[in-house]
Design a protein around this motif. Structure first.
Motif, short mmCIF file in Angstrom:
data_model
loop_
_atom_site.label_atom_id
_atom_site.label_comp_id
_atom_site.label_asym_id
_atom_site.label_seq_id
_atom_site.Cartn_x
_atom_site.Cartn_y
_atom_site.Cartn_z
N UNK A 75 0.83 -1.20 0.00
CA UNK A 75 0.00 0.00 0.00
C UNK A 75 0.87 1.25 0.00
N UNK A 76 0.57 2.23 -0.86
CA UNK A 76 1.33 3.48 -0.85
C UNK A 76 0.95 4.33 0.35
N UNK A 77 1.70 5.38 0.63
CA UNK A 77 1.37 6.27 1.74
C UNK A 77 0.02 6.95 1.51
N UNK A 78 -0.65 7.32 2.60
CA UNK A 78 -1.93 7.99 2.55
C UNK A 78 -1.74 9.46 2.19
N UNK A 79 -2.36 9.87 1.09
CA UNK A 79 -2.29 11.27 0.66
C UNK A 79 -3.72 11.79 0.49
N UNK A 80 -4.36 12.21 1.58
CA UNK A 80 -5.79 12.52 1.52
C UNK A 80 -6.15 13.65 0.57
N UNK A 81 -5.22 14.56 0.27
CA UNK A 81 -5.53 15.68 -0.61
C UNK A 81 -5.47 15.31 -2.09
N UNK A 82 -4.92 14.14 -2.40
CA UNK A 82 -4.82 13.70 -3.79
C UNK A 82 -4.88 12.17 -3.85
N UNK A 83 -5.99 11.62 -3.41
CA UNK A 83 -6.16 10.17 -3.38
C UNK A 83 -6.05 9.57 -4.77
N UNK A 84 -5.52 8.35 -4.81
CA UNK A 84 -5.43 7.60 -6.05
C UNK A 84 -6.15 6.27 -5.91
N UNK A 85 -6.45 5.64 -7.04
CA UNK A 85 -7.06 4.32 -6.99
C UNK A 85 -6.15 3.30 -6.33
N UNK A 86 -4.84 3.42 -6.58
CA UNK A 86 -3.89 2.47 -5.99
C UNK A 86 -3.91 2.55 -4.47
N UNK A 95 -16.42 17.04 -4.93
CA UNK A 95 -16.83 16.45 -6.20
C UNK A 95 -16.50 14.96 -6.21
N UNK A 96 -17.49 14.15 -6.51
CA UNK A 96 -17.32 12.71 -6.47
C UNK A 96 -16.28 12.24 -7.48
N UNK A 97 -15.52 11.23 -7.09
CA UNK A 97 -14.56 10.55 -7.96
C UNK A 97 -14.88 9.06 -7.89
N UNK A 98 -15.84 8.59 -8.70
CA UNK A 98 -16.36 7.23 -8.56
C UNK A 98 -15.31 6.14 -8.66
N UNK A 99 -14.31 6.31 -9.52
CA UNK A 99 -13.30 5.26 -9.66
C UNK A 99 -12.55 5.03 -8.34
#
Length: 527
Positions: free
Chosen positions: A65-76, A123-127
């Protein structure tokens, strides 16, 4: 009599200024008086207990798991980290290892993702949202007297909208042998045969949310693969979750599994609705005869006759399987039925979270109040102690609400607390019933909490409290370590009050650090 104000004053993280009694009896006199007090910014733990943080939203579940980056979340990140919301489905104990270290495997459901609390700007990011929901399977081990998540544990896994599931039972011939994804799982349970059931809730909104945005959700017919009970072998990380279609298709809030007198499986299920029904599945054959326990059987719906529950079988065939709510339309409506728990004496307890919309002409013996959002808990006792009996006698064990302002509220003699909106139910040490509340994010003068209720003996239905969630939070069920020395629970979506957002949450618990969002947190309460 202690008031809520006197008990909640002071530093929020400090223990309550009341003595802890015997662990099995738990904890502190928290009868909340009429003096209103806003929920605290942080959680509150009763004196005599230590609260340990086990895992939070964004913490790693998988080793890569990558580090938690709450301001720029990624799918990974989302697919490998602990989800935004959380409800404990249950604990399965693995075989004892040669090193003698105590280990547990816990399954936590992640039912929801709120865009306004998760994504900057709202704003939702469904992926990404599809990966934040689902479930986490956690390896826990005891080190230095404390439970911790094992980094890269053997059974650790994330279940998301991308997880391949098998489809079994009567509807498999029309839906297909497999489907991608588990959506909106709610109040799950551990079965007597050591698997975990995850009931899918309101999946239609998720299917719409993901349509055309995530692989596997483009075809209009994909919705038929959701709305089922998912069975998971938590000890086998390579196994596929199985959607058991014999249990019917509908949005569920909770499930509880037991064994009938003839040795077959019995699963009780609540409809996720403000006026929801209670359903039951009974397996066609005894468990362990070589057939899957949940792949054939009879569905029935509960009706109310006086103070009793009477079960009526649904018609056989696919219409009852694929359109279960329509087939059970004559069933009794309960006030937002949610959590279920089966006691050692086979009494089935049902949490009803409350229904302010019930009219005065719609009350009955098991939904006895009109226009009341306090909720109640029912005790349903099967004839002859057989969970497959056609009739259960019913009793109202608790009527929620503030007894100083609501004369209809009712608690057992010796109660030291009151509650609103009971949601999750779990049996724990000394056969006591643990009750988690969830007021649905409503602005209230009382925090959601974890309570414990005696169900037998002199203190029958007496209520006490041991943990309060932070403001905007709720309780995501309970589970128990070996010998009952540890209680696990989840503080769900802290800070998510109605007007809160990612940028302006009501609290930043548990880190309480500028720039860090509030995080759903699995905690352990220990002496």
């Amino acid at each position: 009599m202690a008031t809520r104000r006197s008990l909640m004053a002071g530093v929020a993280l400090a223990p309550l200024a009341v003595p802890a009694r015997a662990w099995a009896q738990t904890i502190s006199p928290l009868l909340q008086g009429a003096d209103p007090e806003s929920p605290q910014l942080n959680d509150v733990v009763a004196e005599g207990l230590r609260r340990d943080v086990i895992i939070r939203w964004g913490d790693p579940v998988l080793a890569n798991a990558p580090p938690f980056t709450p301001n720029r979340l990624t799918e990974a990140e989302a697919a490998r980290q602990f989800g935004w919301d959380g409800i404990i489905a249950g604990i399965v104990t693995p075989p004892q290892a040669e090193d003698g270290i105590a280990r547990l495997v816990m399954v936590v459901s992640h039912p929801d993702v709120s865009p306004r609390m998760v994504f900057p700007g709202g704003r939702d990011q469904p992926r990404i949202a599809g990966k934040l929901q689902g479930a986490s399977v956690l390896n826990l081990s005891q080190r230095g007297g404390r439970w911790v998540v094992v980094d890269g544990g053997y059974q650790s896994r994330r279940i998301t909208d991308g997880t391949l599931c098998t489809i079994t039972g009567p509807a498999a011939s029309t839906i297909g042998a497999s489907v991608q994804g588990v959506l909106a799982p709610g109040l799950g349970c551990v079965t007597p045969w050591n698997t975990v059931l995850l009931p899918e809730g309101r999946t239609d909104t998720w299917v719409t949310r993901l349509a055309g945005r995530t692989a596997g959700f483009a075809a209009p017919t994909v919705g038929a693969g959701f709305g089922w009970v998912v069975e998971l072998d938590a000890l086998s990380p390579t196994s596929f979750p199985a959607k058991r279609t014999a249990l019917g298709r509908m949005p569920r809030a909770g499930v509880a599994a037991g064994i009938a007198a003839d040795g077959s499986a019995v699963v009780f299920m609540t409809e996720d609705a403000p006026i929801g029904r209670l359903f039951r599945f009974k397996g066609a054959a005894p468990i362990g005869d070589g057939s899957a326990a949940l792949d054939a059987g009879t569905l029935s719906v509960a009706t109310i006759e006086g103070t009793s529950i009477v079960w009526h079988d649904l018609p056989e065939g696919l219409p009852s399987i694929t359109a279960t709510l329509s087939a059970g339309r004559h069933g009794a409506r309960f006030d937002a039925p949610a959590g279920l728990a089966i006691g050692p004496d086979r009494t089935v307890y049902l949490a009803c979270s409350g229904n302010p919309g019930r009219g005065v002409n719609q009350v009955d013996a098991l939904n006895p109040r009109a226009g009341n959002g306090g909720g109640h808990i029912l005790a349903l006792r099967p004839t002859g102690g057989d969970l497959a009996a056609s009739r259960f006698t019913g009793e109202v064990a608790l009527l929620g609400g503030d007894p100083t302002t609501d004369p209809s509220a009712r608690y057992g003699a010796g109660s030291q607390a009151w509650l609103r909106a009971p949601y999750s139910l779990n049996f724990g040490p000394a056969n006591r019933l643990y009750v988690g509340t969830d007021q649905g994010g409503a602005v209230s003068d009382t925090a959601d909490g974890l309570f414990v209720m005696d169900v037998t003996g002199y203190d029958r239905y007496a209520l006490t409290e041991l943990y309060l969630a932070p403001i905007g939070g709720a309780i995501g069920a309970a589970a128990f370590g070996p010998l009952g020395h540890t209680i696990f629970t989840v503080a769900r979506h802290p800070g998510a009050t109605p007007n809160a957002s990612f940028a302006n949450p009501a609290t930043r618990w548990p880190t309480v650090q500028p720039g860090m969002p509030p995080q759903t947190t699995l905690v352990a309460l220990a002496r």
